[in-house]
Design an enzyme around this catalytic site. Structure first.
Site, PDB file in Angstrom:
ATOM      1  N   ARG A 153     176.730  55.739 106.629  1.00  0.00           N
ATOM      2  CA  ARG A 153     176.516  57.194 106.679  1.00  0.00           C
ATOM      3  C   ARG A 153     177.061  57.668 108.020  1.00  0.00           C
ATOM      4  O   ARG A 153     176.884  56.970 109.040  1.00  0.00           O
ATOM      5  CB  ARG A 153     175.013  57.522 106.543  1.00  0.00           C
ATOM      6  CG  ARG A 153     174.701  58.998 106.659  1.00  0.00           C
ATOM      7  CD  ARG A 153     173.349  59.400 106.037  1.00  0.00           C
ATOM      8  NE  ARG A 153     172.161  58.882 106.698  1.00  0.00           N
ATOM      9  CZ  ARG A 153     171.397  57.909 106.222  1.00  0.00           C
ATOM     10  NH1 ARG A 153     171.697  57.301 105.095  1.00  0.00           N
ATOM     11  NH2 ARG A 153     170.316  57.506 106.882  1.00  0.00           N
ATOM     12  N   GLU A 191     176.874  61.200 110.272  1.00  0.00           N
ATOM     13  CA  GLU A 191     176.161  62.485 110.248  1.00  0.00           C
ATOM     14  C   GLU A 191     176.365  63.232 111.557  1.00  0.00           C
ATOM     15  O   GLU A 191     176.119  62.683 112.641  1.00  0.00           O
ATOM     16  CB  GLU A 191     174.656  62.231 110.044  1.00  0.00           C
ATOM     17  CG  GLU A 191     173.821  63.493 110.111  1.00  0.00           C
ATOM     18  CD  GLU A 191     172.373  63.275 109.691  1.00  0.00           C
ATOM     19  OE1 GLU A 191     171.876  62.140 109.828  1.00  0.00           O
ATOM     20  OE2 GLU A 191     171.753  64.238 109.228  1.00  0.00           O
ATOM     21  N   HIS A 219     171.659  69.738 105.372  1.00  0.00           N
ATOM     22  CA  HIS A 219     170.386  70.462 105.463  1.00  0.00           C
ATOM     23  C   HIS A 219     170.398  71.227 106.766  1.00  0.00           C
ATOM     24  O   HIS A 219     171.192  70.921 107.670  1.00  0.00           O
ATOM     25  CB  HIS A 219     169.183  69.505 105.368  1.00  0.00           C
ATOM     26  CG  HIS A 219     169.193  68.383 106.379  1.00  0.00           C
ATOM     27  ND1 HIS A 219     168.832  68.563 107.692  1.00  0.00           N
ATOM     28  CD2 HIS A 219     169.540  67.072 106.273  1.00  0.00           C
ATOM     29  CE1 HIS A 219     168.932  67.398 108.342  1.00  0.00           C
ATOM     30  NE2 HIS A 219     169.382  66.487 107.503  1.00  0.00           N
ATOM     31  N   HIS A 262     166.084  55.924 104.034  1.00  0.00           N
ATOM     32  CA  HIS A 262     165.183  56.192 105.162  1.00  0.00           C
ATOM     33  C   HIS A 262     164.438  54.920 105.560  1.00  0.00           C
ATOM     34  O   HIS A 262     163.213  54.871 105.604  1.00  0.00           O
ATOM     35  CB  HIS A 262     164.214  57.330 104.817  1.00  0.00           C
ATOM     36  CG  HIS A 262     164.868  58.676 104.835  1.00  0.00           C
ATOM     37  ND1 HIS A 262     164.237  59.832 104.438  1.00  0.00           N
ATOM     38  CD2 HIS A 262     166.118  59.060 105.219  1.00  0.00           C
ATOM     39  CE1 HIS A 262     165.071  60.862 104.568  1.00  0.00           C
ATOM     40  NE2 HIS A 262     166.220  60.417 105.046  1.00  0.00           N
ATOM     41  N   ASP A 314     170.494  56.204 112.188  1.00  0.00           N
ATOM     42  CA  ASP A 314     170.233  57.627 111.925  1.00  0.00           C
ATOM     43  C   ASP A 314     169.066  58.021 112.819  1.00  0.00           C
ATOM     44  O   ASP A 314     167.912  57.722 112.520  1.00  0.00           O
ATOM     45  CB  ASP A 314     169.903  57.808 110.441  1.00  0.00           C
ATOM     46  CG  ASP A 314     169.654  59.260 110.059  1.00  0.00           C
ATOM     47  OD1 ASP A 314     169.419  60.087 110.958  1.00  0.00           O
ATOM     48  OD2 ASP A 314     169.678  59.557 108.858  1.00  0.00           O
ATOM     49  N   ASP A 365     139.480  55.256 116.810  1.00  0.00           N
ATOM     50  CA  ASP A 365     139.443  56.253 117.880  1.00  0.00           C
ATOM     51  C   ASP A 365     140.813  56.819 118.226  1.00  0.00           C
ATOM     52  O   ASP A 365     140.930  57.605 119.169  1.00  0.00           O
ATOM     53  CB  ASP A 365     138.869  55.620 119.163  1.00  0.00           C
ATOM     54  CG  ASP A 365     137.359  55.479 119.075  1.00  0.00           C
ATOM     55  OD1 ASP A 365     136.753  56.128 118.201  1.00  0.00           O
ATOM     56  OD2 ASP A 365     136.798  54.716 119.883  1.00  0.00           O
ATOM     57  N   HIS A 389     172.608  61.196  97.827  1.00  0.00           N
ATOM     58  CA  HIS A 389     171.885  62.295  98.493  1.00  0.00           C
ATOM     59  C   HIS A 389     172.810  63.476  98.763  1.00  0.00           C
ATOM     60  O   HIS A 389     174.028  63.370  98.636  1.00  0.00           O
ATOM     61  CB  HIS A 389     171.246  61.795  99.802  1.00  0.00           C
ATOM     62  CG  HIS A 389     172.218  61.201 100.777  1.00  0.00           C
ATOM     63  ND1 HIS A 389     173.074  61.959 101.542  1.00  0.00           N
ATOM     64  CD2 HIS A 389     172.479  59.914 101.108  1.00  0.00           C
ATOM     65  CE1 HIS A 389     173.791  61.158 102.321  1.00  0.00           C
ATOM     66  NE2 HIS A 389     173.468  59.908 102.064  1.00  0.00           N
ATOM     67  N   TYR A 409     176.587  53.712  99.821  1.00  0.00           N
ATOM     68  CA  TYR A 409     175.636  52.596  99.939  1.00  0.00           C
ATOM     69  C   TYR A 409     175.859  51.667  98.751  1.00  0.00           C
ATOM     70  O   TYR A 409     175.731  52.095  97.593  1.00  0.00           O
ATOM     71  CB  TYR A 409     174.197  53.129  99.943  1.00  0.00           C
ATOM     72  CG  TYR A 409     174.045  54.325 100.865  1.00  0.00           C
ATOM     73  CD1 TYR A 409     173.741  54.164 102.218  1.00  0.00           C
ATOM     74  CD2 TYR A 409     174.265  55.626 100.395  1.00  0.00           C
ATOM     75  CE1 TYR A 409     173.644  55.262 103.061  1.00  0.00           C
ATOM     76  CE2 TYR A 409     174.180  56.726 101.226  1.00  0.00           C
ATOM     77  CZ  TYR A 409     173.870  56.548 102.556  1.00  0.00           C
ATOM     78  OH  TYR A 409     173.779  57.636 103.395  1.00  0.00           O
ATOM     79  N   HIS A 442     164.543  68.605 108.684  1.00  0.00           N
ATOM     80  CA  HIS A 442     164.967  69.342 107.494  1.00  0.00           C
ATOM     81  C   HIS A 442     164.392  70.739 107.672  1.00  0.00           C
ATOM     82  O   HIS A 442     163.252  71.025 107.284  1.00  0.00           O
ATOM     83  CB  HIS A 442     164.449  68.680 106.217  1.00  0.00           C
ATOM     84  CG  HIS A 442     165.074  67.336 105.960  1.00  0.00           C
ATOM     85  ND1 HIS A 442     164.701  66.511 104.935  1.00  0.00           N
ATOM     86  CD2 HIS A 442     166.061  66.672 106.614  1.00  0.00           C
ATOM     87  CE1 HIS A 442     165.430  65.395 104.965  1.00  0.00           C
ATOM     88  NE2 HIS A 442     166.255  65.469 105.984  1.00  0.00           N
ATOM     89  N   GLU A 479     176.616  65.004 106.340  1.00  0.00           N
ATOM     90  CA  GLU A 479     176.241  63.591 106.383  1.00  0.00           C
ATOM     91  C   GLU A 479     176.486  62.848 105.072  1.00  0.00           C
ATOM     92  O   GLU A 479     175.548  62.372 104.437  1.00  0.00           O
ATOM     93  CB  GLU A 479     174.766  63.455 106.774  1.00  0.00           C
ATOM     94  CG  GLU A 479     173.803  64.321 105.957  1.00  0.00           C
ATOM     95  CD  GLU A 479     172.344  64.000 106.283  1.00  0.00           C
ATOM     96  OE1 GLU A 479     171.973  62.812 106.294  1.00  0.00           O
ATOM     97  OE2 GLU A 479     171.587  64.953 106.527  1.00  0.00           O
ATOM     98  N   ASP A 492     169.942  65.181 114.746  1.00  0.00           N
ATOM     99  CA  ASP A 492     169.956  64.310 113.563  1.00  0.00           C
ATOM    100  C   ASP A 492     171.375  63.741 113.468  1.00  0.00           C
ATOM    101  O   ASP A 492     172.246  64.347 112.847  1.00  0.00           O
ATOM    102  CB  ASP A 492     169.590  65.139 112.324  1.00  0.00           C
ATOM    103  CG  ASP A 492     169.427  64.286 111.079  1.00  0.00           C
ATOM    104  OD1 ASP A 492     169.457  63.046 111.196  1.00  0.00           O
ATOM    105  OD2 ASP A 492     169.282  64.871 109.985  1.00  0.00           O
TER     106      ASP A 492
HETATM  107  N1  GLY Z   1     167.415  61.720 109.261  1.00  0.00           N
HETATM  108  C1  GLY Z   1     167.115  62.265 108.005  1.00  0.00           C
HETATM  109  C2  GLY Z   1     168.272  62.896 107.405  1.00  0.00           C
HETATM  110  O1  GLY Z   1     169.378  62.618 107.779  1.00  0.00           O
HETATM  111  O2  GLY Z   1     168.171  63.774 106.587  1.00  0.00           O
HETATM  112 MN    MN Z   2     170.113  64.640 108.120  1.00  0.00          MN
HETATM  113 MN    MN Z   3     169.768  61.778 109.642  1.00  0.00          MN
END
Ligand code: GLY
Ligand code: MN
Ligand code: MN
Length: 466
Positions: free
Chosen positions: A419, A421, A374, A271, A288, A65, A370, A402, A381, A398, A299
């Protein structure tokens, strides 16, 4: 008492109630003029004799539900401000619809019973007055709405994913899409609509920027509160809770994406959202996280030592990522290519890893797997065409490094994931870091972490079940 006296009394009591209730709700949402302006901007991109069709996001079932919290399709929200499901929007290049309408919104109807269970609905009249859209119909009118789709040269519409439940309601999203598909077979153009929406959404208006500044400042403040409160005995979930508590204190409704709080090895999972390690110990903690404020998300990533002091290895990697980020931010200039922050950051990281002996110079590595940037906005994103950077775009910078266990380097580096960012507004002359409130330099982080936190006093009874 006579009827008119009752009415008078009713009004006397209702006036202050109305005033109070208005003050009790946020009044800084996007205005109807904003949404109207965005529809007009879309129309100006469309060729003559064309129509763009949008559907609301589906309701997603969590289990039995319980549904997930509803989140509107960002394009739909951008163009209408409507936050309810089972709706469709038609935007015409000219006033081609019945009644001389240039756009028609189909909404779910008012229903006292449904509203008692699942919340208030605007309905037709509410949509007209609150959203300022003149032509609004109940969604049940969509099927027989007198529009001949074959008369258009172009029909712009995103593709259908085929993953929508048929709830049994005769005009739910499932039926809206089915009817539309049947009427427009083989005439739909998705690619061009994507380009239109990217072109609009990648440049933020002043109204959008105000909400983005709020979402981002809230997120940066939360990072600073966590820096003060963190200690090695905390769990990842608890750290997540502090971020999200600060968001709520500022009236931020949601997180823009599931919060990522990973200590040590967990920080190497890009992630990571399980956030279930019970002790941070003396590891680095990668956070993050981003508040979503009236639809717009931040972000912001900070990586900090749980005990307040970076080890030599942690600091070496951290400072390298910091330098890479500085190079990336410096590349955020109007006119530069979208990839220039990434190219700048990658160069610093490649050289730095070689200098630390973690890689051999010029050899391919997987420690920065990565991209660096973005777009940011209604989506984390966000929509954008990856063309040259232009004023009023907001992008992230960012970089990260790692080094999971068993990486081909000295084990002293294993388990370090960093990271950093930030959310960067491109301006006429350069860039503004909208998340600068949260310290980034390793020394500044250590200084802030040494400060007391109000949460130091917040203790709870043991969870004693005897
Ligand atoms: N939080 C997702 C990214 O940094 O793209
Ligand atoms: Mn990001
Ligand atoms: Mn992020």
């Amino acid at each position: 008492m006579k009827k008119h006296s009752l009415t008078f009394l009713f009004l006397i009591f209702m006036i202050p109630l109305c005033l109070i209730s208005q003050e009790e709700y946020p009044n800084d949402h996007l205005s109807k003029e904003f949404h109207e302006g965005r529809r007009q901007a879309l129309r100006e991109l469309m060729p003559p004799k064309s129509v763009a069709v949008f559907f609301a996001a589906p309701v997603r079932n969590r289990a039995n539900d319980v549904d997930y919290v509803y989140h509107q399709n960002p394009d739909f929200y951008y163009l209408t401000g409507y936050r309810e499901p089972d709706a469709a929007l038609l935007v015409f290049s000219e006033d081609m619809a019945p009644g001389g309408c240039k756009e028609v919104l189909f909404v779910q109807p008012r229903s006292p019973i449904a509203e008692m269970w699942t919340g208030r609905r605007l309905g037709k009249e509410g949509a007209k007055s609150v959203l300022g859209i003149h032509c609004v119909e109940d969604n049940s009118a969509f099927e027989n709405y007198p529009i001949d789709f074959s008369s258009f040269d172009k029909i712009y519409c995103f593709s259908f994913k085929g993953d929508i439940r048929n709830t049994g309601d005769k005009a739910d999203l499932f039926d809206l899409e089915r009817v539309f598909r049947e009427k427009t077979e083989a005439k739909r153009d998705e690619k061009k609509l994507r380009v239109f929406m990217q072109e609009l959404r990648e440049i933020k208006t002043p109204e959008e920027l105000l909400l983005m500044r709020k979402a981002i400042k809230i997120s940066a403040i939360a990072q600073t509160e966590v820096m003060k409160a963190m200690h090695p005995g905390m769990s990842e979930t608890e750290v997540q809770g502090i971020h999200e508590f600060v968001y709520k204190k500022y009236g931020s409704e949601y997180e823009g994406y599931p919060s990522i709080v990973g200590a040590g090895e967990n920080g190497c999972i890009l992630h990571y959202i399980e956030n279930n390690r019970t002790k941070l110990d003396n590891d680095l903690v990668l956070m993050d996280v981003g508040a979503e404020y009236h639809g717009y998300t931040a972000d912001v990533t900070r990586t900090i030592p749980a005990n307040g002091k970076f080890t030599a290895e942690q600091k070496a990697i951290y400072d390298l990522v910091y330098q890479a980020q500085e190079a990336g931010i410096a590349a955020c200039q109007p006119g530069n290519t979208f990839s220039s922050p990434h190219i700048a950051a990658q160069k610093v990281i490649d050289e730095g890893l070689a200098n630390l002996g973690i890689i051999q110079k010029g050899v391919f590595h997987k420690y920065f797997p990565h991209g660096t940037s973005h777009y940011l906005g209604l989506d984390v994103h966000d929509a954008g065409g990856r063309g040259p950077l232009r004023p009023n775009m907001v992008i992230t910078v960012e970089p990260g490094i790692y080094i999971p266990k068993n990486s081909p380097c000295d084990p002293k580096w294993w388990g370090i994931g960093v990271r950093i960012e930030d959310d960067i507004l491109i301006t006429e002359t350069g860039a503004e870091n909208l998340s600068a409130f949260a310290p980034r330099k390793s020394e500044d982080i250590e200084t802030l972490m040494a400060q007391p936190s109000p949460l130091d006093q917040f203790t709870l009874p043991p969870l004693d079940l005897d």
